[in-house]
Design an enzyme around this catalytic site. Structure first.
Site, PDB file in Angstrom:
ATOM      1  CG  ASP A   1      -1.774   4.742   3.920  1.00  0.00           C
ATOM      2  OD1 ASP A   1      -1.654   5.280   2.941  1.00  0.00           O
ATOM      3  OD2 ASP A   1      -2.451   4.858   4.892  1.00  0.00           O
TER       4      ASP A   1
ATOM      5  CG  HIS B   1      -1.793   1.281   1.441  1.00  0.00           C
ATOM      6  ND1 HIS B   1      -3.196   0.989   1.616  1.00  0.00           N
ATOM      7  CD2 HIS B   1      -1.828   2.591   1.056  1.00  0.00           C
ATOM      8  CE1 HIS B   1      -3.794   2.160   1.469  1.00  0.00           C
ATOM      9  NE2 HIS B   1      -2.788   3.182   1.393  1.00  0.00           N
TER      10      HIS B   1
ATOM     11  CE  LYS C   1      -7.896   2.273  -0.931  1.00  0.00           C
ATOM     12  NZ  LYS C   1      -6.899   2.377   0.003  1.00  0.00           N
TER      13      LYS C   1
ATOM     14  CG  HIS D   1      -0.761   7.183  -0.706  1.00  0.00           C
ATOM     15  ND1 HIS D   1      -2.030   7.492  -1.348  1.00  0.00           N
ATOM     16  CD2 HIS D   1      -0.805   6.328   0.047  1.00  0.00           C
ATOM     17  CE1 HIS D   1      -2.738   6.755  -0.473  1.00  0.00           C
ATOM     18  NE2 HIS D   1      -2.247   6.137   0.480  1.00  0.00           N
TER      19      HIS D   1
ATOM     20  CG  HIS E   1      -4.733   2.128   5.970  1.00  0.00           C
ATOM     21  ND1 HIS E   1      -6.177   1.933   6.213  1.00  0.00           N
ATOM     22  CD2 HIS E   1      -4.845   2.736   5.062  1.00  0.00           C
ATOM     23  CE1 HIS E   1      -6.889   2.642   5.439  1.00  0.00           C
ATOM     24  NE2 HIS E   1      -6.207   3.267   4.548  1.00  0.00           N
TER      25      HIS E   1
ATOM     26  CG  HIS F   1      -9.718   4.502   3.751  1.00  0.00           C
ATOM     27  ND1 HIS F   1      -8.824   5.002   3.762  1.00  0.00           N
ATOM     28  CD2 HIS F   1     -10.594   4.908   4.511  1.00  0.00           C
ATOM     29  CE1 HIS F   1      -8.621   5.785   4.789  1.00  0.00           C
ATOM     30  NE2 HIS F   1      -9.948   5.751   5.311  1.00  0.00           N
TER      31      HIS F   1
HETATM   32  N1  OTD Z   1      -4.208   8.195   4.611  1.00  0.00           N
HETATM   33  N2  OTD Z   1      -3.213   9.966   3.701  1.00  0.00           N
HETATM   34  C1  OTD Z   1      -3.377   9.450   2.486  1.00  0.00           C
HETATM   35  C2  OTD Z   1      -3.839   8.484   2.355  1.00  0.00           C
HETATM   36  C3  OTD Z   1      -4.090   7.653   3.557  1.00  0.00           C
HETATM   37  O1  OTD Z   1      -5.885   6.335   3.748  1.00  0.00           O
HETATM   38  C4  OTD Z   1      -4.943   6.406   3.293  1.00  0.00           C
HETATM   39  O2  OTD Z   1      -4.600   5.526   2.445  1.00  0.00           O
HETATM   40  C5  OTD Z   1      -3.073  10.481   1.393  1.00  0.00           C
HETATM   41  O3  OTD Z   1      -2.326  11.561   1.707  1.00  0.00           O
HETATM   42  O4  OTD Z   1      -3.150  10.115   0.220  1.00  0.00           O
HETATM   43  C6  OTD Z   1      -3.456   9.453   4.899  1.00  0.00           C
HETATM   44  O5  OTD Z   1      -3.368   9.705   5.741  1.00  0.00           O
HETATM   45 ZN    ZN Z   2      -3.069   5.037   1.619  1.00  0.00          ZN
HETATM   46 ZN    ZN Z   3      -6.877   4.402   3.210  1.00  0.00          ZN
END
Ligand code: OTD
Ligand code: ZN
Ligand code: ZN
Length: 346
Positions: free
Chosen positions: A248, A14, A100, A16, A175, A137
């Site tokens: 994450d 996971h 997702k 970003h 997460h 999520h």
């Molecule tokens: N959580 N920030 C972000 C995504 C995740 O939920 C998530 O996967 C983001 O900035 O894309 C966060 O705190």
């Molecule tokens: Zn995330």
């Molecule tokens: Zn998330």
């Protein structure tokens, strides 16, 4: 004598990577350590179609250092308009690994997510049939539900009903941050797995709020109370092979985090493996590290374990990592676990 641990190269289930200058800055940080990563589709606008995913994959490949063997595993952002045939075709061609699900409004850039879960039932059925995993999520967005309860309520109100309505759907609850999430995955049988971040293994909500608000510890799902953190550590280091690492890592420019309305996300790509190794050492579970970071993820996704290896060495001197990195002229602070790290990726 220095202690070392050699593992099949870990993956990040996971991640970003963002786009543009941020992508260029952060992609090498993940590619340095990880073999593959599940790439989150929450760009603005999101990665919705197979064509979007192909174009984004090209941009990621272009951002990798020369000679990198890092493989981005692409995902599609599920909307109420998603075409089941596009999803299945993108998966069958090997372009897309998973889909997702964001409840609309649950986290950063999730405005195009799902409001009415009955409207995605057809896509989910097609995914169950074609063996496309659903990454979730897991937080409700109902304003009446306390932010610390949103994961537990999501399981009951959304996730469990979806799984009952769609037998055979493989789900990754991403997460996880609560005892409830741990129990749901553990007791949920072979079609459900859970990812756990490095940061949720080391911080609870006191770290975020006591003695001053720490914007770099603010992420979603928000860190919970200590009993939940301990449950996550027990799950990560325990014997259930359906828990694995998903960092994450979610970079934002410091200006966006250190703000009256700071955004959510912890940037852990540079030190996530050092943090996780230290947690496993603290738990007396270094022999279980390989399962959590290198084996359980590919097993759930039906992929081979990486053939090359990575070595972590324990050193007395604290591991050196940057406090922040530069992304196109903006600083991005690296997650600080709050204690020195001693496991160096060699
Ligand atoms: N959580 N920030 C972000 C995504 C995740 O939920 C998530 O996967 C983001 O900035 O894309 C966060 O705190
Ligand atoms: Zn995330
Ligand atoms: Zn998330």
């Amino acid at each position: 004598m220095s202690e070392t641990v050699t593992l099949p190269r870990p993956d990040d289930w996971h991640l970003h990577l963002r786009d543009g200058a941020m992508l260029t800055a952060v992609a090498p940080e993940s590619a340095r350590h990880f073999g593959r990563a599940i790439i989150m589709p929450n760009l603005v606008p999101p990665v919705v179609t197979g064509a979007d995913a192909a174009a984004y994959r090209d941009r990621i490949m272009a951002a990798l250092p020369a000679g990198s063997r890092f493989t981005p595993l692409m995902t599609l952002y599920l909307t109420e308009e998603t075409d089941p045939a596009d999803v299945v075709a993108a998966h069958e061609s090997g372009l897309v690994t998973a889909v997702k699900l964001y409840p609309a409004g649950a986290t950063t850039n999730s405005a195009s997510g799902v409001r009415d879960f009955t409207r995605v039932h057809g896509v989910l059925e097609a995914m169950a049939e074609a063996g496309v995993p659903l990454c979730v999520h897991g937080e409700v967005t109902d304003p009446e539900i306390d932010i610390f309860d949103r994961e537990a309520v999501f399981i009951e109100r959304v996730l469990d009903p979806i799984r009952h309505a769609t037998p055979g759907l493989r789900v990754v609850m991403e997460h996880i941050t609560t005892q409830d999430g741990v129990a749901y995955v553990r007791e949920g049988g072979p079609d459900i797995a859970g990812t756990i971040t490095a940061h949720h293994l080391v911080i609870n909500r006191n770290h975020l709020l006591v003695g001053g608000i720490r914007p770099h510890y603010y992420c979603l799902p928000v860190a919970k109370r200590e009993a939940h953190r301990l449950a996550l550590r027990a799950a990560a280091t325990g014997d259930c092979d359906r828990f694995f690492l998903g960092t994450d890592s979610a970079p934002h420019p410091d200006g966006a985090k250190e703000s009256a309305c700071g955004c959510a996300g912890c940037f852990t790509a540079p030190n996530a493996l050092s943090i996780v190794a230290q947690v496993f050492e603290q738990e007396g579970a270094l022999d279980r590290l390989e399962a959590f970071v290198s084996r359980n993820g590919p097993a759930f996704y039906g992929l081979p374990v990486n053939e090359d290896t990575l070595t972590l060495a324990r050193q007395d001197a604290p591991v050196a990592y940057p406090d922040r990195i530069d992304a196109g002229g903006e600083d991005v602070t690296v997650f600080d676990p709050g204690f020195p790290l001693h496991w160096q990726v060699t």
